[in-house]
Design an enzyme around this catalytic site. Structure first.
Site, short mmCIF file in Angstrom:
data_model
loop_
_atom_site.label_atom_id
_atom_site.label_comp_id
_atom_site.label_asym_id
_atom_site.label_seq_id
_atom_site.Cartn_x
_atom_site.Cartn_y
_atom_site.Cartn_z
CB CYS A 85 -0.94 0.10 1.19
SG CYS A 85 -2.15 -1.21 1.28
NE ARG A 118 4.66 1.50 -0.14
CZ ARG A 118 5.68 1.27 0.66
NH1 ARG A 118 6.90 1.50 0.24
NH2 ARG A 118 5.51 0.81 1.87
CD1 TRP A 167 -0.61 -6.24 -3.26
CD2 TRP A 167 -0.76 -6.80 -1.10
NE1 TRP A 167 -0.33 -7.58 -3.15
CE2 TRP A 167 -0.40 -7.94 -1.83
CE3 TRP A 167 -0.90 -6.91 0.28
CZ2 TRP A 167 -0.19 -9.19 -1.23
CZ3 TRP A 167 -0.70 -8.14 0.88
CH2 TRP A 167 -0.34 -9.27 0.12
CG ASN A 224 1.78 0.65 4.20
OD1 ASN A 224 1.46 -0.52 4.02
ND2 ASN A 224 3.04 1.05 4.18
N GLY A 225 -0.42 -1.00 6.31
CA GLY A 225 -0.06 -1.89 7.43
C GLY A 225 -1.25 -2.75 7.81
CD GLU A 285 16.26 -13.67 -8.50
OE1 GLU A 285 15.73 -14.15 -7.49
OE2 GLU A 285 15.97 -12.55 -8.94
CE LYS A 325 12.87 -11.67 -10.51
NZ LYS A 325 13.66 -11.46 -9.34
CD GLU A 372 9.12 -11.87 -9.14
OE1 GLU A 372 8.51 -11.36 -8.20
OE2 GLU A 372 10.37 -11.85 -9.21
CG HIS A 388 17.71 -37.22 -4.45
ND1 HIS A 388 18.02 -38.48 -4.00
CD2 HIS A 388 18.89 -36.60 -4.66
CE1 HIS A 388 19.34 -38.61 -3.93
NE2 HIS A 388 19.89 -37.48 -4.33
CE LYS A 419 11.18 -3.12 -6.17
NZ LYS A 419 11.55 -4.41 -6.72
C1 F6R Z 1 11.19 -10.82 -6.36
C2 F6R Z 1 11.21 -9.82 -5.33
C3 F6R Z 1 10.89 -10.22 -3.93
C4 F6R Z 1 11.75 -9.44 -2.93
C5 F6R Z 1 11.30 -9.76 -1.51
C6 F6R Z 1 12.17 -9.09 -0.48
O1 F6R Z 1 11.51 -10.33 -7.60
O2 F6R Z 1 11.47 -8.67 -5.58
O3 F6R Z 1 11.03 -11.58 -3.77
O4 F6R Z 1 13.08 -9.80 -3.11
O5 F6R Z 1 9.98 -9.33 -1.33
O6 F6R Z 1 12.14 -7.71 -0.61
P1 F6R Z 1 13.28 -6.79 -0.03
O7 F6R Z 1 14.52 -7.11 -0.75
O8 F6R Z 1 12.79 -5.40 -0.29
O9 F6R Z 1 13.38 -7.10 1.43
#
Ligand code: F6R
Length: 614
Positions: A2, A27, A74, A100-101, A487, A491, A494, A510, A609
């Site tokens: 948010c 966000r 969000w 936010n929270g 990773e 990627k 997501e 396994h 994010k």
């Molecule tokens: C994936 C991604 C997330 C962040 C995770 C941690 O592309 O961006 O998996 O890595 O939410 O976020 P931070 O690094 O901000 O603590």
């Protein structure tokens, strides 16, 4: 999660809020709203959908407001809908709030307020908070800001809030606990936001509101800051913002993700600037200088992080153990904090976080600090909660990362952590000095190599075309390539919504090998390191089961060229640095596959994010 904004004393509050919300859309983007003060009245507009939809719906609203608050959501409590969108108002419509929270005790508070005859219109915890403020204000002869403070003292949970009181529309009341809030200060106006990105266009002077503090902001008056529990005053501390507006634009790229992938030669170089020099054999990490001996002699280093940052931690585990001889454990912050882990004052806990706001990572650090461990941060966002909470730390200096899927933040984290491992190796004398120098010199070459990889992106479109319709993809790698496989899978899933799994190559037989058939391709990360032959045996096993393979390598011999269905080559480098190069093709691949599928790359569904909820 948010995004909240607010402004007071500006010439066009509607514009400031809408611009701010589009900066904060990363966000959360399921609904948005604004409350504007017009001739003393508070007018709310909110709707399900993105900030663009909100902008359309307020097109005809006058541009005369100088004060307002806004929110991009969000969803946590209650589905994305017009009613659940913020701002929320109290039952008598005196107070309006953006939040936010999460208010953890919202159910008990809601019940209590319902017993007082208050009816709620939304399913949100945020409406409970604003009604609580309003109920306190109605029952006691206190000021609006005191009603906010008293309400917050009854709340359990995390919040950053901005409150408008229609009985006092010449001020904003803001508060934070475990969720970020930045105040921008200019001559006659204040700006408030979840991070500095909406503020930088207007002022470079900011106050990072401290945790458990609130502020009253009235145009042309000094800010009044005090603690939430006892109303203890706190003098404002104004800092200078190091951010430029340009870094927040797409700069001609179709998506922020592509821009950020292409920024990596610069962002990696920036993360090394002033820290590594080939000529003077220097490795200097000013932020941790005071603690580096303690780190080098630590019984163990525990790395806590989430998501992509956790993958960077896995890369660092190899680097710290291999180069500096320090035992490392890498933990999901969300598990570590609830596991009653054994932490002693001999431990060093390193938190890795792009945003510096991830709730679980912060909570893991709080736990570690309370157990007496030294806590170190590796963060990208300057002034973020984790950066401020840690004893010391190193900024990654990747610049603002707007795309929800992390790319340049990951490579900057790996770069900084590798430099840290090299510095600790120097102190510990664990490996020969000339090996340290050799790796340091090769680390300085990485930006140029990344540039080379990014110059040739034509093959990704073709591979993406072959892969865009698959249902599942496996990613495998050994050693330092295992985190890259994880990773890569993250990627892809997501942003393209294709199911993908990352595995340690040795684990194939396994279980995961059962998934191999002509429809399930495997992406193998196999640089020319000591694991290459073993990983290539996995390739044979996959081919023997009619699986298709894409190999990312820096050593493509004839047999590999013959066997791989697709081959991507990156420049050779020292084994410990290979993740910095092999991760670039997997970022590009995910991007081009998602693009061909027509996905919303920068704002994938259900994600946001800066994960400030647990
Ligand atoms: C994936 C991604 C997330 C962040 C995770 C941690 O592309 O961006 O998996 O890595 O939410 O976020 P931070 O690094 O901000 O603590």
């Amino acid at each position: 999660m948010c995004g909240i904004v607010g402004c007071i004393g500006v010439s066009n509050a509607k514009e400031v809020l809408l611009n701010g919300l589009s900066r904060l859309e990363y966000r959360g983007y399921d609904s948005a709203g604004v409350a504007l003060v017009n001739n003393g009245d508070v007018i709310i507009n909110k709707c399900q959908g993105k900030v663009g939809q909100l902008a359309d719906s307020v097109k005809n609203v006058a541009n005369t407001s100088t004060t307002g608050i806004g929110h991009t959501r969000w969803a946590t409590h209650g589905v994305p809908s017009d009613v659940n969108a913020h701002p929320h108002q109290g039952h008598n419509k005196r107070f309006s709030l953006v939040h936010n929270g999460i208010i953890e005790n919202h159910a008990a508070l809601r019940e209590r307020l319902e017993d007082q005859g208050i009816n709620f219109t939304s399913q949100t915890d945020s409406e409970v908070l604003v009604c609580l403020i309003e109920s306190i204000a109605a029952m006691s002869a206190v000021s609006g800001e005191e009603a906010v403070r008293l309400a917050l003292n009854e709340v359990v949970g995390a919040y950053a809030i901005v409150v408008l009181d229609s009985e006092d529309p010449d001020q904003l009341v803001v508060a934070r606990k475990s969720s970020p809030l930045v105040i921008g200060v200019s001559k006659d106006a204040y700006y408030v936001a979840s991070d500095a990105t909406p503020i930088v266009a207007y002022t470079k002077e900011v106050i990072y509101l401290e945790d458990n503090h609130m502020a009253v902001l009235a145009a042309s008056k000094p800010p009044v800051i005090f603690s939430i529990d006892k109303a203890t005053p706190k003098p404002p501390y104004i800092e200078n913002l190091e951010m430029d507006l340009q870094s927040l634009e797409k700069a001609g790229y179709e998506h922020f993700m592509l821009k950020e992938i292409h920024e990596q030669p610069t962002s990696i170089a920036d993360s090394l600037r002033g820290r590594l020099s080939g000529e003077r054999a220097l490795i200097k990490l000013g932020g941790i200088e005071q603690y580096e001996n303690r780190m080098a002699s630590a019984r163990r280093i525990i790395i806590v992080a989430c998501g992509t940052s956790w993958h960077a931690g896995l890369v660092a585990e190899y680097a710290f153990e291999q180069l500096a001889g320090i035992s490392v454990e890498v933990e999901y912050a969300s598990e570590f904090r609830y596991r009653q882990p054994i932490i002693t004052s001999d431990d060093v806990v390193v938190a890795i976080s792009q945003s510096g706001e991830t709730a679980d990572t912060l909570a893991a650090l709080e736990l570690a600090k309370s157990a007496g461990a030294l806590v170190i941060g590796v963060c990208n966002v300057v002034g973020s909660s984790i950066a401020r909470f840690t004893d010391a730390g190193v900024y990654t200096h990747a610049g603002p990362e707007i795309s929800v899927a992390s790319t340049k933040a990951f490579t900057a984290q790996v770069t900084v952590l590798t430099a840290m491992a090299l510095r600790l190796a120097q102190i510990n004398d664990h490996i020969k000095k000339d090996v340290v120098s050799q790796i340091r010199d090769q680390l300085l070459e990485i930006p140029g190599f990344v540039e080379q990889i990014l110059k040739n992106t034509t093959q990704y479109e073709a591979i993406a075309k072959d892969l865009r319709d698959v249902r599942d993809v496996l990613y495998i790698g050994r050693g330092l390539s295992f985190p890259v496989a994880l990773e890569g899978a993250l990627k892809l899933k997501e942003i393209s919504y294709i199911h993908a799994e990352g595995y340690a190559a040795g684990e194939m037989k396994h279980g995961p090998i059962a998934l191999i058939d002509t429809d399930t391709p495997t992406i193998i990360i196999a640089p020319g390191d000591r694991h290459k032959d073993k990983t290539l045996s996995n390739l044979q096993e996959i081919k023997a089961r009619q699986g298709r393979v894409l190999v990312v390598t820096n050593q493509a011999d004839t047999s590999l060229k013959q066997q791989a269905d697709w081959l991507i080559e990156v420049p050779p480098t020292h084994e410990v640095l290979t993740p910095l190069l092999t991760c670039i093709p997997i970022q590009l691949l995910a991007y081009y596959i998602a693009r061909q599928k027509g996905c919303e790359i920068d704002q994938p569904r259900n994600l946001a994010k800066s994960v400030t909820v647990e």
